[in-house]
Design a protein around this motif. Sequence first.
Motif, PDB file in Angstrom:
ATOM      1  N   TRP A  43      -6.374   6.124 -35.854  1.00 21.30           N
ATOM      2  CA  TRP A  43      -6.876   5.330 -36.977  1.00 21.30           C
ATOM      3  C   TRP A  43      -8.379   5.115 -36.856  1.00 21.30           C
ATOM      4  O   TRP A  43      -8.885   4.796 -35.775  1.00 21.30           O
ATOM      5  CB  TRP A  43      -6.170   3.971 -37.031  1.00 21.30           C
ATOM      6  CG  TRP A  43      -4.681   4.044 -37.232  1.00 21.30           C
ATOM      7  CD1 TRP A  43      -3.722   3.842 -36.295  1.00 21.30           C
ATOM      8  CD2 TRP A  43      -3.998   4.355 -38.452  1.00 21.30           C
ATOM      9  NE1 TRP A  43      -2.482   4.002 -36.835  1.00 21.30           N
ATOM     10  CE2 TRP A  43      -2.613   4.316 -38.168  1.00 21.30           C
ATOM     11  CE3 TRP A  43      -4.411   4.669 -39.736  1.00 21.30           C
ATOM     12  CZ2 TRP A  43      -1.652   4.571 -39.134  1.00 21.30           C
ATOM     13  CZ3 TRP A  43      -3.449   4.924 -40.694  1.00 21.30           C
ATOM     14  CH2 TRP A  43      -2.092   4.880 -40.397  1.00 21.30           C
ATOM     15  N   LEU A  46     -12.011   3.173 -42.735  1.00 26.33           N
ATOM     16  CA  LEU A  46     -12.371   3.765 -44.021  1.00 26.33           C
ATOM     17  C   LEU A  46     -13.438   2.922 -44.700  1.00 26.33           C
ATOM     18  O   LEU A  46     -14.513   3.409 -45.038  1.00 26.33           O
ATOM     19  CB  LEU A  46     -11.134   3.894 -44.909  1.00 26.33           C
ATOM     20  CG  LEU A  46     -11.370   4.460 -46.314  1.00 26.33           C
ATOM     21  CD1 LEU A  46     -11.879   5.891 -46.231  1.00 26.33           C
ATOM     22  CD2 LEU A  46     -10.097   4.382 -47.153  1.00 26.33           C
ATOM     23  N   VAL A  59      -5.957  -0.080 -51.574  1.00 26.37           N
ATOM     24  CA  VAL A  59      -4.595   0.057 -51.049  1.00 26.37           C
ATOM     25  C   VAL A  59      -3.659   0.609 -52.115  1.00 26.37           C
ATOM     26  O   VAL A  59      -2.794   1.462 -51.834  1.00 26.37           O
ATOM     27  CB  VAL A  59      -4.106  -1.312 -50.525  1.00 26.37           C
ATOM     28  CG1 VAL A  59      -2.611  -1.290 -50.252  1.00 26.37           C
ATOM     29  CG2 VAL A  59      -4.848  -1.676 -49.252  1.00 26.37           C
ATOM     30  N   LEU A  62      -4.317   4.347 -52.377  1.00 25.02           N
ATOM     31  CA  LEU A  62      -3.760   5.083 -51.242  1.00 25.02           C
ATOM     32  C   LEU A  62      -2.244   5.127 -51.308  1.00 25.02           C
ATOM     33  O   LEU A  62      -1.625   6.159 -50.982  1.00 25.02           O
ATOM     34  CB  LEU A  62      -4.220   4.444 -49.928  1.00 25.02           C
ATOM     35  CG  LEU A  62      -5.723   4.489 -49.623  1.00 25.02           C
ATOM     36  CD1 LEU A  62      -6.016   3.762 -48.327  1.00 25.02           C
ATOM     37  CD2 LEU A  62      -6.217   5.919 -49.553  1.00 25.02           C
ATOM     38  N   TYR A  69      -1.935   4.260 -44.312  1.00 26.05           N
ATOM     39  CA  TYR A  69      -3.102   3.417 -44.058  1.00 26.05           C
ATOM     40  C   TYR A  69      -2.671   2.207 -43.235  1.00 26.05           C
ATOM     41  O   TYR A  69      -1.468   1.948 -43.050  1.00 26.05           O
ATOM     42  CB  TYR A  69      -3.733   2.958 -45.375  1.00 26.05           C
ATOM     43  CG  TYR A  69      -2.844   2.069 -46.204  1.00 26.05           C
ATOM     44  CD1 TYR A  69      -2.841   0.683 -46.048  1.00 26.05           C
ATOM     45  CD2 TYR A  69      -1.979   2.616 -47.156  1.00 26.05           C
ATOM     46  CE1 TYR A  69      -2.001  -0.125 -46.791  1.00 26.05           C
ATOM     47  CE2 TYR A  69      -1.144   1.818 -47.907  1.00 26.05           C
ATOM     48  CZ  TYR A  69      -1.160   0.449 -47.721  1.00 26.05           C
ATOM     49  OH  TYR A  69      -0.334  -0.357 -48.458  1.00 26.05           O
ATOM     50  N   VAL A  78      -9.810  -1.403 -44.164  1.00 28.17           N
ATOM     51  CA  VAL A  78      -8.741  -0.427 -44.368  1.00 28.17           C
ATOM     52  C   VAL A  78      -8.957   0.716 -43.390  1.00 28.17           C
ATOM     53  O   VAL A  78     -10.058   1.290 -43.327  1.00 28.17           O
ATOM     54  CB  VAL A  78      -8.720   0.088 -45.822  1.00 28.17           C
ATOM     55  CG1 VAL A  78      -7.590   1.086 -46.007  1.00 28.17           C
ATOM     56  CG2 VAL A  78      -8.577  -1.068 -46.802  1.00 28.17           C
ATOM     57  N   VAL A  80      -7.602   4.535 -41.890  1.00 33.98           N
ATOM     58  CA  VAL A  80      -6.875   5.755 -42.239  1.00 33.98           C
ATOM     59  C   VAL A  80      -6.943   6.708 -41.055  1.00 33.98           C
ATOM     60  O   VAL A  80      -7.620   6.454 -40.062  1.00 33.98           O
ATOM     61  CB  VAL A  80      -7.463   6.412 -43.507  1.00 33.98           C
ATOM     62  CG1 VAL A  80      -7.280   5.521 -44.718  1.00 33.98           C
ATOM     63  CG2 VAL A  80      -8.930   6.766 -43.302  1.00 33.98           C
TER      64      VAL A  80
END
Length: 534
Positions: A43, A46, A59, A62, A69, A78, A80
């Motif tokens: 991770w 983002l 969100v 996505l 996520y 956030v 990703v």
Amino acid sequence: MKNQLSEIWSRLNSRQRRTMIAVGVLTVVMLGFVLRQSLQPDWVLLYGGLQAETASAIVDELGAEDIPYKLARQGTAVMVERGRLYELRLQLANKGLPGSSGVGFEIFDRTSLPGTQFSNQVNLQRALQGELSRSINCIGEVMASRVHLVLPKDSLYGESTKASASVVLTLRPGTQLAHPQVQGLVNLLAAAVEGLKPQAVTVVDASGNILSGGVGEGAGAGQMTVAQLETKHQFEESLRQRLQSMLDAVIGQHKAIVRVQAELSFDTEQMQSEVYSAPEGSNGGLTSAHIVEETYEGSSRPTGAAAELAANVGAGAWTENRGGGGKYLAREETRNYELSKQIVEKTTAAGQLTRLTIAAIVDKELEASAISQVQEVLEAASGYDETRGDKLVIQSMEIAAKQVAEESKKEAEEAAAAHKRQQQISTITHYGSGLAAVVVLGAAILFGSRQVRNALGAAPQQPQQAPELPGEAREVGAGAAEVVESAEITQEPAAREPTEAEASSEQLAEVVRKIAGERPDAVVKQLERWVGGG
């Protein structure tokens, strides 16, 4: 295969069976851990520092694309997968994310139908507010902003509405706006809205603190007070830092504490004076002269111009001989003088230093002679003026900040070391988990195989004769016997006499090795026959 495993399992005792079960469970767990670590995504951030509305929009986008996520930092960031970071940023940027929660001039692109005058005016106001909010958000210390405008409106029957603006700022944690930045923000709004004056702009932060007061022209004292306090604080802090750094370099770190208190006058004075002085030069300051002189001799009084001149200058300005000779004399004189004049205009700017107070505490280990030297240095470096009422106080005391600084330094070093260890552990866990799992798995397999070998070796060995080998194998056995016999003749005596079972097993193994070394082709053929007739 199944029969062989059953035979091996039957030869194991209860302890060995439990050990094998534990090894099997451990193997399965480690394989699952390795598989989970290999499938765990890496991770990365983002976007961070997002408002709730912006984070929700990202969100939702996505989720609509089925992109995994993870939320962090209490929902303001956030995360990703690393491999799709830049791809997702481009995709979200194409859709206008992340962006301000308000709308800008793109509101007019959503419809091609003309609206009413009222709707167009409202959309124009919303667009201005959104665009100004986006511009304000470009400031590094500002995390979010809201702008409210009152646009000017002309009226035929009453007073026209004047433009005004209100701004609410949400600053990033641990930051604040300096007064020049706030003033620049106010000027930005005043220049962007028609008819808006800087005095009509109010700026507050999320806690309700006034950063710039939108007061009237006759009530600007509050705003000036904020600027004056900031100017005073900056002057005191600048002088304190210069004095503190000088003492730290001379007597050492944490051995002196300096504080400065300044009194500044923010009154502005304008003085104009005219100074006159005596004229200089040979003429004594004479600028012009008018002299008229007449002389008349006759038996009667002059008439015409002479009479008018006599009337103008008066009786005392001319003389007449009233005798028979008729003599007349008239004189007029006008002199203009100009004195030396000097006009002086003097303007006293705001922020003049009226009084300075300096307090210094030095470590008690410092000698008295050194304290007097410190006093002289502080007076010279601070611009000390006794006639102005300045005051300098130096006291010798025990400074606890020295111990506190040492403890803080030690704690900081320990925290840094702990953080470094945590990073190392995280790195080892991330990259070494697979290797550790493989090592543990190999150790478990090695341990299990050793247990199986021990179980097989511990089984009772029944003394038995070698099986009768048919055909060519009998000839091979005979040859091997001769080799073994010759080897036993040359072999040195053993240190101890082996048991009958050990001798039989070792002898059989030695025979097989010798045969394989002497005639490997025959051994291969015999093994093929056994396997084929299996």
